[in-house]
Design a protein around this motif. Structure first.
Motif, PDB file in Angstrom:
ATOM      1  N   PRO A 237       0.813  -1.231   0.000  1.00  0.00           N
ATOM      2  CA  PRO A 237       0.000   0.000   0.000  1.00  0.00           C
ATOM      3  C   PRO A 237       0.841   1.273   0.000  1.00  0.00           C
ATOM      4  N   THR A 238       1.924   1.272   0.777  1.00  0.00           N
ATOM      5  CA  THR A 238       2.800   2.450   0.821  1.00  0.00           C
ATOM      6  C   THR A 238       3.525   2.638  -0.497  1.00  0.00           C
ATOM      7  N   LEU A 239       4.029   1.544  -1.064  1.00  0.00           N
ATOM      8  CA  LEU A 239       4.707   1.641  -2.353  1.00  0.00           C
ATOM      9  C   LEU A 239       3.751   2.097  -3.451  1.00  0.00           C
ATOM     10  N   SER A 240       2.515   1.600  -3.404  1.00  0.00           N
ATOM     11  CA  SER A 240       1.523   2.013  -4.397  1.00  0.00           C
ATOM     12  C   SER A 240       1.226   3.502  -4.284  1.00  0.00           C
ATOM     13  N   TYR A 241       1.120   3.989  -3.046  1.00  0.00           N
ATOM     14  CA  TYR A 241       0.879   5.422  -2.856  1.00  0.00           C
ATOM     15  C   TYR A 241       2.038   6.251  -3.395  1.00  0.00           C
ATOM     16  N   LEU A 242       3.262   5.863  -3.068  1.00  0.00           N
ATOM     17  CA  LEU A 242       4.436   6.629  -3.505  1.00  0.00           C
ATOM     18  C   LEU A 242       4.522   6.668  -5.028  1.00  0.00           C
ATOM     19  N   CYS A 243       4.259   5.551  -5.675  1.00  0.00           N
ATOM     20  CA  CYS A 243       4.295   5.520  -7.137  1.00  0.00           C
ATOM     21  C   CYS A 243       3.174   6.359  -7.740  1.00  0.00           C
ATOM     22  N   SER A 244       1.973   6.235  -7.187  1.00  0.00           N
ATOM     23  CA  SER A 244       0.821   6.976  -7.727  1.00  0.00           C
ATOM     24  C   SER A 244       1.002   8.476  -7.549  1.00  0.00           C
ATOM     25  N   PHE A 245       1.455   8.880  -6.367  1.00  0.00           N
ATOM     26  CA  PHE A 245       1.638  10.312  -6.116  1.00  0.00           C
ATOM     27  C   PHE A 245       2.757  10.873  -6.982  1.00  0.00           C
ATOM     28  N   SER A 246       3.821  10.114  -7.167  1.00  0.00           N
ATOM     29  CA  SER A 246       4.916  10.575  -8.019  1.00  0.00           C
ATOM     30  C   SER A 246       4.447  10.710  -9.469  1.00  0.00           C
ATOM     31  N   LEU A 247       3.659   9.749  -9.948  1.00  0.00           N
ATOM     32  CA  LEU A 247       3.155   9.813 -11.319  1.00  0.00           C
ATOM     33  C   LEU A 247       2.245  11.018 -11.527  1.00  0.00           C
ATOM     34  N   SER A 248       1.387  11.291 -10.554  1.00  0.00           N
ATOM     35  CA  SER A 248       0.509  12.462 -10.670  1.00  0.00           C
ATOM     36  C   SER A 248       1.323  13.759 -10.646  1.00  0.00           C
ATOM     37  N   SER A 249       2.404  13.789  -9.872  1.00  0.00           N
ATOM     38  CA  SER A 249       3.273  14.972  -9.836  1.00  0.00           C
ATOM     39  C   SER A 249       4.007  15.144 -11.166  1.00  0.00           C
ATOM     40  N   ILE A 250       4.453  14.033 -11.745  1.00  0.00           N
ATOM     41  CA  ILE A 250       5.115  14.094 -13.050  1.00  0.00           C
ATOM     42  C   ILE A 250       4.148  14.587 -14.116  1.00  0.00           C
ATOM     43  N   LEU A 251       2.913  14.093 -14.072  1.00  0.00           N
ATOM     44  CA  LEU A 251       1.904  14.523 -15.040  1.00  0.00           C
ATOM     45  C   LEU A 251       1.631  16.013 -14.909  1.00  0.00           C
ATOM     46  N   PHE A 252       1.510  16.499 -13.673  1.00  0.00           N
ATOM     47  CA  PHE A 252       1.300  17.935 -13.437  1.00  0.00           C
ATOM     48  C   PHE A 252       2.457  18.735 -14.027  1.00  0.00           C
ATOM     49  N   THR A 253       3.680  18.270 -13.802  1.00  0.00           N
ATOM     50  CA  THR A 253       4.863  18.980 -14.289  1.00  0.00           C
ATOM     51  C   THR A 253       4.909  19.019 -15.812  1.00  0.00           C
ATOM     52  N   LEU A 254       4.594  17.901 -16.452  1.00  0.00           N
ATOM     53  CA  LEU A 254       4.598  17.855 -17.917  1.00  0.00           C
ATOM     54  C   LEU A 254       3.539  18.786 -18.504  1.00  0.00           C
ATOM     55  N   ILE A 255       2.356  18.802 -17.896  1.00  0.00           N
ATOM     56  CA  ILE A 255       1.301  19.701 -18.373  1.00  0.00           C
ATOM     57  C   ILE A 255       1.726  21.154 -18.198  1.00  0.00           C
ATOM     58  N   TRP A 256       2.341  21.462 -17.061  1.00  0.00           N
ATOM     59  CA  TRP A 256       2.763  22.838 -16.767  1.00  0.00           C
ATOM     60  C   TRP A 256       3.767  23.337 -17.818  1.00  0.00           C
ATOM     61  N   HIS A 257       4.698  22.489 -18.205  1.00  0.00           N
ATOM     62  CA  HIS A 257       5.791  22.931 -19.064  1.00  0.00           C
ATOM     63  C   HIS A 257       5.495  22.806 -20.555  1.00  0.00           C
ATOM     64  N   PHE A 258       4.635  21.880 -20.958  1.00  0.00           N
ATOM     65  CA  PHE A 258       4.493  21.595 -22.391  1.00  0.00           C
ATOM     66  C   PHE A 258       3.112  21.893 -22.960  1.00  0.00           C
ATOM     67  N   THR A 259       2.123  22.194 -22.127  1.00  0.00           N
ATOM     68  CA  THR A 259       0.791  22.512 -22.640  1.00  0.00           C
ATOM     69  C   THR A 259       0.663  24.011 -22.855  1.00  0.00           C
ATOM     70  N   PRO A 260       0.149  24.451 -24.001  1.00  0.00           N
ATOM     71  CA  PRO A 260      -0.005  25.889 -24.261  1.00  0.00           C
ATOM     72  C   PRO A 260      -0.948  26.533 -23.238  1.00  0.00           C
ATOM     73  N   PRO A 261      -0.705  27.787 -22.892  1.00  0.00           N
ATOM     74  CA  PRO A 261      -1.573  28.477 -21.927  1.00  0.00           C
ATOM     75  C   PRO A 261      -3.013  28.540 -22.424  1.00  0.00           C
ATOM     76  N   GLY A 262      -3.926  28.459 -21.467  1.00  0.00           N
ATOM     77  CA  GLY A 262      -5.339  28.530 -21.808  1.00  0.00           C
ATOM     78  C   GLY A 262      -6.197  27.810 -20.789  1.00  0.00           C
ATOM     79  N   LYS A 263      -7.495  27.783 -21.067  1.00  0.00           N
ATOM     80  CA  LYS A 263      -8.427  27.156 -20.142  1.00  0.00           C
ATOM     81  C   LYS A 263      -8.206  25.653 -20.028  1.00  0.00           C
ATOM     82  N   LEU A 264      -7.820  25.026 -21.145  1.00  0.00           N
ATOM     83  CA  LEU A 264      -7.585  23.586 -21.110  1.00  0.00           C
ATOM     84  C   LEU A 264      -6.424  23.249 -20.170  1.00  0.00           C
TER      85      LEU A 264
END
Length: 369
Positions: A237-264
């Motif tokens: 359970p702890t390993l699953s949480y760490l992996c899931s939270f890290s993946l969501s953080s990576i996804l947030f970072t990729l969206i922040w840096h590579f998605t054009p500004p806008g409502k989407l």
């Protein structure tokens, strides 16, 4: 201690003179408004995080306090106080130094090679002497920083030398001063060579990415150690949480840096934030802490280390591609050395019977100092 005190006095002098001679309008008005944006955040949030990732190396060195655990009387109390206290004090000084610099000159007029010394050259003549004082004080500060860095690095090398992860020669302790003399000499020469032949920006980015990755791993380890006890609790359970939270953080970072500004982009960032918070809250509700530290522990578990995981991943996303290439190369080299040499020579491998040729006399000399 004397050198550190003198350095703090020098920093206080620079901050005082900077606030005295500076102008608040320089916080928002550039020297060349035609070619450079104005405002308190001229490059927006992206500029702030890019700068934070670049100067993250300023926060290395606090771990040197923990390396002194063998040399303090009460490490259980003194180490947490030393680390926390030094981080708070230095953070305040960093902010005050940055504010004084911003008041002295607009951001686009700052000399990147010698910002403080050059800033005082532009003021009236009777204050030009401050530029010389700052130049000398900056050199003195570099010396003290290098000494602190060498202090921690030599003790790291000494400890891993005791377990033969690196050659036991590095664990040699001087019989009079009781300091790791071989490790200190080797690291001093090696560090000087790197500083002489390597571009400063390359070193800054490489050290920053290494520091961020280490802090990320430490934050994960803190959560794992608090929620998992070997042999008594289920680690998945702890390993699953760490992996899931890290993946969501990576996804947030990729969206922040590579998605054009806008409502989407805003909608996707909000969705990632909600998912990360939901994962965190679910972990808090379903997984109990396996144990709590008897003397001192990280507060607000697992919220505080989870924030650290997110911030480290986010700042890692602000660094350039060549830095990642260098980091991967040196990490692969370190893993290769560990697999081919360290794992066979370490005490753990020796206990499993894979290390046959052990040097008892050398180890005895190391233990005797």
């Amino acid at each position: 201690m004397v050198m550190t005190a003198a350095h703090v006095i020098f920093i206080g002098f620079v901050i005082t003179v900077g606030f005295w001679k500076g102008d608040v309008k320089n916080f928002t008005e550039p020297a060349d408004p035609v070619h450079h944006p104005a405002g308190f955040f001229p490059f927006g949030a992206a500029g702030v995080f890019n700068g934070a990732a670049m100067v993250y190396l300023s926060y290395i060195g606090y771990d040197a306090v923990s390396t002194m655990a063998e040399e303090v009387k009460n490490p259980i109390r003194d180490i947490p106080v030393g680390v926390s206290g030094s981080v708070i004090i230095v953070t305040v000084l960093y902010c005050l130094m940055a504010a004084s610099m911003s008041m002295l000159l607009p951001y686009d007029a700052v000399d990147p090679e010698a910002p403080y010394a050059a800033a005082f050259k532009g003021v009236e003549g009777r204050w030009r002497w401050v530029s010389n004082v700052i130049g000398g004080g900056a050199s003195f500060g570099i010396l003290t920083s290098l000494m602190v860095s060498m202090l921690g690095q030599a003790r790291y090398m000494c400890v891993i030398g005791r377990s033969n992860v690196v050659p036991a020669w590095f664990a040699r302790v001087h019989p009079t001063t009781f300091t790791p003399v071989n490790a200190s000499v080797f690291l001093g020469v090696f560090t000087a060579a790197i500083a002489l032949f390597t571009d400063l920006n390359v070193l800054l980015n490489l050290v920053s990415i290494g520091t961020l990755f280490v802090f990320y791993m430490v934050a994960n380890a803190v959560i794992y150690r608090r929620y998992v006890t070997v042999g008594t609790s289920n680690p998945w359970p702890t390993l699953s949480y760490l992996c899931s939270f890290s993946l969501s953080s990576i996804l947030f970072t990729l969206i922040w840096h590579f998605t054009p500004p806008g409502k989407l982009k805003a909608l996707m960032l909000v969705a990632c934030t909600i998912i990360a918070l939901a994962i965190l809250q679910l972990f808090v509700c379903l997984v109990p802490q396996a144990h709590k530290p008897e003397f001192w522990g990280v507060p607000l578990m697992p919220w505080l280390p989870s924030v650290s995981i997110f911030l480290n991943i986010f700042l890692l996303g602000s660094l350039d591609g060549p830095s990642y290439a260098r980091f991967i190369f040196f990490s692969a080299l370190a893993v290769l050395v560990y697999v081919l040499y360290s794992v066979h020579a370490s005490f753990d491998a020796e206990g499993d019977g894979s290390f046959i040729h052990k040097n008892v006399a050398t180890l005895k000399d190391i233990e005797d100092g």
